[in-house]
Design an enzyme around this catalytic site. Structure first.
Site, PDB file in Angstrom:
ATOM      1  N   GLU A   1      44.985  47.687  48.819  1.00  0.00           N
ATOM      2  CA  GLU A   1      44.328  48.678  47.957  1.00  0.00           C
ATOM      3  C   GLU A   1      44.484  50.108  48.461  1.00  0.00           C
ATOM      4  O   GLU A   1      43.898  51.022  47.910  1.00  0.00           O
ATOM      5  CB  GLU A   1      42.843  48.378  47.718  1.00  0.00           C
ATOM      6  CG  GLU A   1      42.245  47.263  48.471  1.00  0.00           C
ATOM      7  CD  GLU A   1      40.796  46.933  48.144  1.00  0.00           C
ATOM      8  OE1 GLU A   1      40.370  47.059  46.995  1.00  0.00           O
ATOM      9  OE2 GLU A   1      40.090  46.531  49.086  1.00  0.00           O
TER      10      GLU A   1
ATOM     11  N   ARG B   1      37.788  56.409  40.558  1.00  0.00           N
ATOM     12  CA  ARG B   1      37.714  55.419  39.481  1.00  0.00           C
ATOM     13  C   ARG B   1      36.424  55.508  38.675  1.00  0.00           C
ATOM     14  O   ARG B   1      36.321  54.933  37.596  1.00  0.00           O
ATOM     15  CB  ARG B   1      37.942  53.995  40.023  1.00  0.00           C
ATOM     16  CG  ARG B   1      36.850  53.424  40.867  1.00  0.00           C
ATOM     17  CD  ARG B   1      37.328  52.194  41.647  1.00  0.00           C
ATOM     18  NE  ARG B   1      36.642  50.972  41.269  1.00  0.00           N
ATOM     19  CZ  ARG B   1      36.634  49.850  41.989  1.00  0.00           C
ATOM     20  NH1 ARG B   1      37.297  49.795  43.135  1.00  0.00           N
ATOM     21  NH2 ARG B   1      35.998  48.799  41.597  1.00  0.00           N
TER      22      ARG B   1
ATOM     23  N   ASN C   1      42.150  48.118  41.233  1.00  0.00           N
ATOM     24  CA  ASN C   1      41.082  49.076  40.901  1.00  0.00           C
ATOM     25  C   ASN C   1      41.061  50.211  41.915  1.00  0.00           C
ATOM     26  O   ASN C   1      41.008  51.390  41.560  1.00  0.00           O
ATOM     27  CB  ASN C   1      39.717  48.392  40.888  1.00  0.00           C
ATOM     28  CG  ASN C   1      39.680  47.185  39.972  1.00  0.00           C
ATOM     29  OD1 ASN C   1      40.541  47.039  39.117  1.00  0.00           O
ATOM     30  ND2 ASN C   1      38.702  46.322  40.160  1.00  0.00           N
ATOM     31  N   ASP C   2      41.093  49.835  43.186  1.00  0.00           N
ATOM     32  CA  ASP C   2      41.108  50.862  44.227  1.00  0.00           C
ATOM     33  C   ASP C   2      42.508  51.422  44.454  1.00  0.00           C
ATOM     34  O   ASP C   2      42.669  52.618  44.670  1.00  0.00           O
ATOM     35  CB  ASP C   2      40.569  50.293  45.548  1.00  0.00           C
ATOM     36  CG  ASP C   2      39.056  50.351  45.596  1.00  0.00           C
ATOM     37  OD1 ASP C   2      38.500  51.386  45.183  1.00  0.00           O
ATOM     38  OD2 ASP C   2      38.429  49.364  46.015  1.00  0.00           O
TER      39      ASP C   2
ATOM     40  N   ARG D   1      33.207  38.388  45.441  1.00  0.00           N
ATOM     41  CA  ARG D   1      32.714  39.673  45.950  1.00  0.00           C
ATOM     42  C   ARG D   1      31.378  39.434  46.660  1.00  0.00           C
ATOM     43  O   ARG D   1      30.319  39.521  46.048  1.00  0.00           O
ATOM     44  CB  ARG D   1      32.518  40.661  44.799  1.00  0.00           C
ATOM     45  CG  ARG D   1      33.811  41.142  44.153  1.00  0.00           C
ATOM     46  CD  ARG D   1      33.495  42.124  43.022  1.00  0.00           C
ATOM     47  NE  ARG D   1      34.625  42.940  42.655  1.00  0.00           N
ATOM     48  CZ  ARG D   1      35.321  42.782  41.523  1.00  0.00           C
ATOM     49  NH1 ARG D   1      35.016  41.835  40.678  1.00  0.00           N
ATOM     50  NH2 ARG D   1      36.332  43.599  41.261  1.00  0.00           N
TER      51      ARG D   1
ATOM     52  N   CYS E   1      44.017  40.814  42.002  1.00  0.00           N
ATOM     53  CA  CYS E   1      42.631  40.516  41.597  1.00  0.00           C
ATOM     54  C   CYS E   1      41.932  41.741  41.016  1.00  0.00           C
ATOM     55  O   CYS E   1      40.751  41.688  40.713  1.00  0.00           O
ATOM     56  CB  CYS E   1      41.837  39.944  42.771  1.00  0.00           C
ATOM     57  SG  CYS E   1      41.685  41.082  44.145  1.00  0.00           S
TER      58      CYS E   1
ATOM     59  N   ARG F   1      35.899  37.134  50.012  1.00  0.00           N
ATOM     60  CA  ARG F   1      36.191  38.454  50.580  1.00  0.00           C
ATOM     61  C   ARG F   1      35.014  38.878  51.441  1.00  0.00           C
ATOM     62  O   ARG F   1      33.865  38.794  51.012  1.00  0.00           O
ATOM     63  CB  ARG F   1      36.403  39.467  49.456  1.00  0.00           C
ATOM     64  CG  ARG F   1      36.657  40.866  49.984  1.00  0.00           C
ATOM     65  CD  ARG F   1      37.011  41.830  48.893  1.00  0.00           C
ATOM     66  NE  ARG F   1      35.851  42.233  48.113  1.00  0.00           N
ATOM     67  CZ  ARG F   1      35.917  43.068  47.074  1.00  0.00           C
ATOM     68  NH1 ARG F   1      37.089  43.561  46.700  1.00  0.00           N
ATOM     69  NH2 ARG F   1      34.835  43.410  46.416  1.00  0.00           N
TER      70      ARG F   1
END
Ligand code: PEP
Ligand code: MG
Length: 591
Positions: free
Chosen positions: A440, A474, A463-464, A305, A511, A341
């Site tokens: 995502e 979230r 997550n997204d 990240r 991920c 990323r």
């Protein structure tokens, strides 16, 4: 002032952000809750301002001392930037000028500072971005330090901590967290904080069990009170009874035994008992996590990240700085790949020198790849740095939050241009560098077969994806009950993405946090995922479960799950099935 008696076995529930069990006595960190307030006369104004300025100087001296101590500890050096943030706050004109204006109006320094901090906190709390909002804790930490100095209270609490302490604080600042002595502190609990706060990040890198977000724990606990914290489940027990103490001691021993036993998994292959290999990689935020990731047996980084490199600073990192950071990681992780990323910023907020308007709906606004495609120069700098690092070892480039084919084509065009520039300058890079995208958004799921034609790999950011598919923020606790990774819509979305990747013969990984949940391993196998990336500490657990299962069982289970109608039905089925298959792992203790 004494506190009301706390009954035996008083349970508090917060957010477990760093796993493990801590048993000890509470050490309540000093917090000045009452700020003295009085009026000052005209002739006292200058000396009051001087007192305030001296406090600023003293705070800077203290912070520089902490910085020096921290820089002697290699595993903490990475976090020095937090102390730099605190030093910057001390110099911030908003803080100093507002306070001095209030003093000039006849308010004493403590109260003037308190009022200024309140105003600034409101400004922070109105920021939509969760990460930045949580930075208000840095402001609080600086405010507390200044108030302690003004009140003449020594900042010695941390040094006074005794063996087996469970540190309790309204909000533990990152600067304080860095100073925690792991030999003495067996855990900490705070009223404030979320999963992405610096404090939570640091707790995990230090391996100290932690529970945050308890809201009012410090109003209840007192110094020397016996307590237990479970950083895995987020449970805190105050004044534990003999029976509870024994129960948690048992769990603690089981956790530690499991941790030790799990290290034996480091060098074992991550493969199912029917010989399907799954690459277990680490998600990385900080360079300092690399050794621990390797210790836990990560075969590469599945998600770096990079936005953490851009935070808490006034200028974005230049190409050389990025190149140095990326190539360090790449060298350490070699021969395994590092998936870098590109910046996943939420609008302009992480990058102060690029001013963009406030957005009404930032989660759906100018974030991630949309931001990079608008700030093309910044994007190119990052791509150059990543490409240069690809000459050092195996690098893969990943674009976040892609919602359509046009976006990926634009990214690829810019990437080609950057490659040409590097070629012309004679700068080496890997011309075959793999390019992938995060899946995502719901649109990316729907057009997965079209996207698969454009890239080398997919990585599913659950997550997204969950927040966008289910329309559930979230970070919003009021709708958290709707945030269901096992919702039938999510299972179908995951299946569509994996099928599209397999049909196009490109790699597919996951991920998001879902990849790190041992309970879901069979489902993930059923989806045919051959790569999972997660917080490094979760790798041994996932590997252990994986090695005891078969891909065929995963196929069968997924087939059955796809016929169920609700997330609850699906999760109940999975729990039952995993307990039946692996009673020693999913029985009495949560792993
Ligand atoms: C995700 O969305 O699942 C993901 C891995 O990205 P982040 O958590 O950084 O948004
Ligand atoms: Mg994401």
């Amino acid at each position: 002032m004494g506190k009301t008696e706390v009954q035996k076995d008083t349970y508090l529930v917060g957010l477990g952000v760093s796993p493990g069990i801590g048993i000890g006595r509470i050490c309540l960190l000093n917090r000045l809750s009452m700020v003295a307030e009085w009026r000052i006369d005209e002739e006292e104004i200058e000396s009051e301002i001087l007192r305030f300025r001296q406090a600023l100087t003293e705070a800077a001296v203290q912070l520089r001392e902490v910085k020096q101590n921290v820089s002697r500890q290699p595993h903490l050096r990475e976090h020095i930037y937090i102390l730099d943030t605190h030093l910057l706050i001390l110099e911030d004109e908003l803080l100093t000028e507002r306070t001095e204006t209030l003093i000039r109006q006849g308010t004493n320094a403590e109260s003037a500072l308190n009022q200024t901090l309140k105003q600034l906190r409101v400004m922070f709390e109105n920021i939509e971005d969760e990460y930045l909002r949580e930075r208000s804790s840095d402001l609080d930490a600086v405010g507390q330090r200044l108030q302690r100095i003004l009140a003449g209270v020594n900042d010695t609490t941390l040094e006074q901590i005794e063996e087996k302490s469970l540190v309790a604080a309204h909000d533990l600042s990152p600067a304080d967290t860095m100073q925690l002595d792991k030999g003495k502190v067996v855990g900490f609990l705070t009223d404030r904080g979320g999963k992405t706060s610096h404090t939570a990040i640091l707790a995990r890198s230090l391996g100290i069990p932690a529970v945050v977000g308890l809201e009012s724990a410090t109003a209840v606990v007192d110094n020397a009170m016996p307590a237990i914290i479970d950083g895995t489940t987020g449970v805190v027990v105050l004044n534990p009874s003999e029976e509870t103490f024994r129960e948690y001691l048992k769990r603690k021993l089981a956790f530690e035994y499991l941790e030790k036993e799990l290290t034996s998994y480091r060098d074992l292959p991550a493969e199912t008992s029917d010989h399907v290999e799954v690459a277990l990689r680490a998600n990385l935020e900080l360079l300092s996590e690399v050794p621990a990731a390797l210790d836990d047996g990560a075969v590469g980084i599945g998600l770096y990240r990079t936005e953490f490199l851009y935070m808490n600073r006034s200028e974005p990192p230049c190409e050389d700085e990025q190149f140095t950071a990326y190539s360090k990681i790449v060298k350490k992780i070699a021969p395994h790949p590092v998936t870098i990323r590109t910046l996943d910023a939420g609008g302009d907020k992480f990058i102060p020198d690029v001013s963009l308007e406030n957005e009404d709906n930032p989660a759906m606004g100018l974030r991630a790849i949309r931001f990079s495609l608008r700030e093309v120069d910044l994007f190119k700098v990052q791509l150059r740095a990543i490409l240069r690092a690809s000459a050092v070892g195996q690098v893969r480039i990943m674009f976040p939050m892609i919602s359509g084919v046009a976006e990926i084509r634009t990214c690829n065009r810019i990437l080609r241009a950057v490659k040409t520039e590097l070629e012309q300058e004679g700068i080496p890079f890997d011309p075959q560098v793999k390019v992938g995208i995060m899946i995502e958004t719901p649109s990316a799921v729907m057009i997965a077969p079209l996207l698969a034609r454009e890239v080398d790999f997919f990585s599913i950011g659950t997550n997204d994806l969950i927040q966008y598919c289910l329309a559930v923020d979230r970070g919003n606790e009021h709708v958290a009950y709707l945030y269901e990774p096992l919702h039938p819509a999510i299972l179908r979305a995951l299946k569509q993405v994996c099928d599209a990747a397999h049909d196009a013969e490109i790699e597919v990984s996951m991920c998001g946090e879902m990849a790190s949940e041992p309970l879901y391993v069979l489902v993930l196998l059923g989806l045919g995922l051959n790569e999972l990336s997660m917080n490094h500490a979760c790798i041994p657990r996932v590997k252990r479960v994986l090695r005891n299962l078969t891909r065929t069982a995963g196929d069968e289970m997924l087939g059955h799950l796809l016929q169920l109608s609700t997330g609850k039905e699906i999760s109940t089925y999975i729990e039952r099935e995993m307990r039946r298959r692996l009673p020693e792992l999913f029985g009495e203790f949560v792993i």
